[in-house]
Design an enzyme around this catalytic site. Structure first.
Site, short mmCIF file in Angstrom:
data_model
loop_
_atom_site.label_atom_id
_atom_site.label_comp_id
_atom_site.label_asym_id
_atom_site.label_seq_id
_atom_site.Cartn_x
_atom_site.Cartn_y
_atom_site.Cartn_z
N GLU A 97 0.81 -1.21 0.00
CA GLU A 97 0.00 0.00 0.00
C GLU A 97 0.84 1.26 0.00
O GLU A 97 2.02 1.24 0.38
CB GLU A 97 -0.94 -0.01 1.17
CG GLU A 97 -0.21 -0.01 2.48
CD GLU A 97 -1.19 -0.07 3.63
OE1 GLU A 97 -2.05 -0.96 3.61
OE2 GLU A 97 -1.08 0.78 4.51
N CYS A 110 3.53 8.56 0.12
CA CYS A 110 4.18 7.64 1.06
C CYS A 110 4.32 6.27 0.38
O CYS A 110 3.35 5.69 -0.07
CB CYS A 110 3.30 7.55 2.30
SG CYS A 110 3.82 6.31 3.47
N CYS A 117 7.31 -6.90 6.86
CA CYS A 117 8.48 -6.38 7.57
C CYS A 117 8.95 -7.37 8.62
O CYS A 117 8.16 -7.89 9.40
CB CYS A 117 8.16 -5.04 8.21
SG CYS A 117 9.65 -4.26 8.89
N CYS A 121 7.63 -4.83 14.80
CA CYS A 121 7.24 -3.92 15.88
C CYS A 121 5.82 -4.27 16.36
O CYS A 121 4.95 -4.57 15.56
CB CYS A 121 7.29 -2.47 15.40
SG CYS A 121 8.94 -2.02 14.84
N CYS A 124 2.67 -2.25 14.98
CA CYS A 124 2.60 -2.02 13.53
C CYS A 124 1.94 -3.21 12.83
O CYS A 124 2.35 -4.34 13.02
CB CYS A 124 4.01 -1.79 13.00
SG CYS A 124 4.10 -1.69 11.21
N CYS A 338 0.54 2.24 8.47
CA CYS A 338 0.99 1.38 7.38
C CYS A 338 0.54 -0.06 7.59
O CYS A 338 0.50 -0.57 8.68
CB CYS A 338 2.51 1.46 7.23
SG CYS A 338 3.43 0.89 8.65
N1 SAH Z 1 10.06 0.70 8.79
C1 SAH Z 1 10.24 2.11 8.81
C2 SAH Z 1 9.29 2.85 7.88
C3 SAH Z 1 7.87 2.37 7.85
S1 SAH Z 1 6.94 2.60 9.35
C4 SAH Z 1 10.15 2.65 10.23
O1 SAH Z 1 9.76 1.90 11.13
O2 SAH Z 1 10.49 3.80 10.43
C5 SAH Z 1 6.65 4.35 9.30
C6 SAH Z 1 6.26 4.95 10.63
O3 SAH Z 1 4.96 4.48 11.05
C7 SAH Z 1 7.23 4.60 11.77
O4 SAH Z 1 7.63 5.78 12.45
C8 SAH Z 1 6.38 3.72 12.68
O5 SAH Z 1 6.84 3.84 14.01
C9 SAH Z 1 4.97 4.25 12.44
N2 SAH Z 1 3.88 3.34 12.77
C10 SAH Z 1 3.80 2.02 12.52
N3 SAH Z 1 2.64 1.53 12.99
C11 SAH Z 1 1.97 2.56 13.54
C12 SAH Z 1 0.70 2.68 14.21
N4 SAH Z 1 -0.11 1.64 14.37
N5 SAH Z 1 0.34 3.90 14.66
C13 SAH Z 1 1.16 4.98 14.48
N6 SAH Z 1 2.35 4.92 13.86
C14 SAH Z 1 2.75 3.72 13.40
FE1 SF4 Z 2 8.65 -2.63 10.13
FE2 SF4 Z 2 6.41 -1.51 10.98
FE3 SF4 Z 2 8.51 -1.65 12.58
FE4 SF4 Z 2 8.56 0.03 10.47
S1 SF4 Z 2 7.20 0.16 12.25
S2 SF4 Z 2 10.17 -1.38 11.15
S3 SF4 Z 2 7.35 -1.19 9.01
S4 SF4 Z 2 7.37 -3.40 11.76
#
Ligand code: SAH
Ligand code: SF4
Length: 350
Positions: A97, A110, A117, A121, A124, A338
């Site tokens: 996406e 974006c 991934c 995390c 996420c 995301c």
């Molecule tokens: N993997 C990279 C880029 C993609 S995630 C990274 O982690 O930076 C992009 C941003 O979205 C990151 O700052 C992450 O912490 C945030 N993010 C992911 N899931 C989220 C959620 N459920 N609510 C708010 N921010 C989120």
């Molecule tokens: Fe991967 Fe989501 Fe963590 Fe970014 S925030 S590193 S996309 S798991």
């Protein structure tokens, strides 16, 4: 250069020298190579037929061996604030996406760098789905091309952020190629790569001749918190990550963005707000607080702090002289964090 499903070469993502090799026995003149490259990376031609400045015979010869093949937009979701979330499909059925935020002046796009991934995390959706395949540099650039055409933004000033699905620094070569192609139309000062803090990737990024802006998802103020919230990134301890940021070459006037997703009860205490400025002391940073975007299906049990607590956290950072902003979520009504749109596709297909 990658191939399309019918085995012809895909011009999407091709460099000048790859185009030169392809044109070699058709028309090797440098200006022809430049013309094709220009159509691909600046005019964002959707097909060979669009390349109207090329003689028809040349287009026909080229069509025997090459195509212009971008990912297909398979779903669009429009939020009330103008944010559009798109699901894009590649030939092998992989769906990723991307998001377009068309605010006044500059629009922001974006992009995703991987179809999943491995960092995992806990907050996420992409992480909850686990690792997915890398996107190639051409596939990342194809995403950009498809979206810019879709949103009628060809030739318009844009910002590009790598904040979609995936960890760009775990797919470095593809990221680097996509940046090289993007730089033909977007100043890299308007491109931001967001990383969970992959230290060897940061070191490689630091060595690129032309670098984008850097955003680092810190999300924690102690190693223990970080190891819990971002298991795959915690392999590089906070001290190493901060040392890599101190060593990162920034152009004059530039700052590193520190992203911090606020999760109630995990990283939102006054103690965290006290520790964060100490960790970041001396670094040229701006802090972007991101209230957690909930997803009760894939991320059960996690919530964002209330607005008051978020504002108090921000105020405490500001009082310690940090430059801080709160990213009040765009496109909240379409699940703009995301991975959330793709997760619907995966569930739909299951
Ligand atoms: N993997 C990279 C880029 C993609 S995630 C990274 O982690 O930076 C992009 C941003 O979205 C990151 O700052 C992450 O912490 C945030 N993010 C992911 N899931 C989220 C959620 N459920 N609510 C708010 N921010 C989120
Ligand atoms: Fe991967 Fe989501 Fe963590 Fe970014 S925030 S590193 S996309 S798991």
């Amino acid at each position: 250069m990658t191939r399309s499903p019918d085995l012809r070469y895909n011009l999407v993502g091709a460099t000048r020298s790859e185009i030169a090799a392809l044109l070699g026995d058709i028309d090797p003149r440098p200006y022809r190579v430049e013309q094709v490259y220009h159509w691909m990376v600046r005019r964002l031609a959707a097909s060979l037929d669009d390349m109207t400045s090329l003689p028809k015979a040349l287009r026909l010869s080229l069509a025997a061996r090459a195509v212009v093949h971008d990912p297909v937009i398979v779903e669009e979701l429009k939020a009330s604030d103008g944010t559009v979330k798109l699901a894009l499909g590649y030939d092998d059925g992989v769906v990723i996406e991307a998001v377009v935020m068309a605010m006044e002046g500059h629009a922001t796009i974006c992009l995703s760098s991987q179809a999943g991934c491995a960092v995992g995390c806990r907050f996420c959706v992409t992480g909850a789905f686990g690792p997915g395949r890398h996107l190639s540099g051409g596939e990342i650039f194809g995403q950009y091309r498809a979206i810019v055409r879709y949103a009628n933004l060809v030739g318009r000033p844009l910002n590009v952020v790598f904040m979609g699905m995936g960890e760009p620094l775990l797919n470095f070569d593809a990221l680097a190629r996509s940046l090289e192609l993007l730089a033909e139309t977007v100043s890299l000062r308007r491109v931001t790569v967001s990383t969970s803090g992959i230290v060897p990737g940061l070191e490689r990024l630091a060595r690129l001749d032309r670098r984008p802006n850097l955003a680092v998802s810190l999300n924690a103020t102690t190693q223990k918190q970080r190891s819990y919230l971002m298991p795959g990134a915690a392999r590089w301890p906070l001290s190493e990550l901060l040392a890599a940021l101190r060593a990162y070459p920034l152009e004059r006037g530039r700052r590193i963005t520190i992203e911090y997703v606020l999760l109630e009860g995990f990283n939102d205490s006054p103690e965290d707000a006290r520790r964060l400025p100490l960790l970041l002391r001396g670094l040229p940073v701006k802090v972007n607080l991101i209230p957690f975007n909930p997803d009760s299906v894939h991320l059960p049990g996690l919530v964002a702090p209330g607005d008051e607590r978020i504002n108090a956290f921000a105020a405490q950072l500001a009082a310690a002289h940090l430059n801080v902003t709160v990213r009040w979520s765009k496109g909240r009504d379409v699940g703009a964090a995301c991975g959330q749109l793709r997760s619907r596709h995966v569930t739909d297909r299951a």
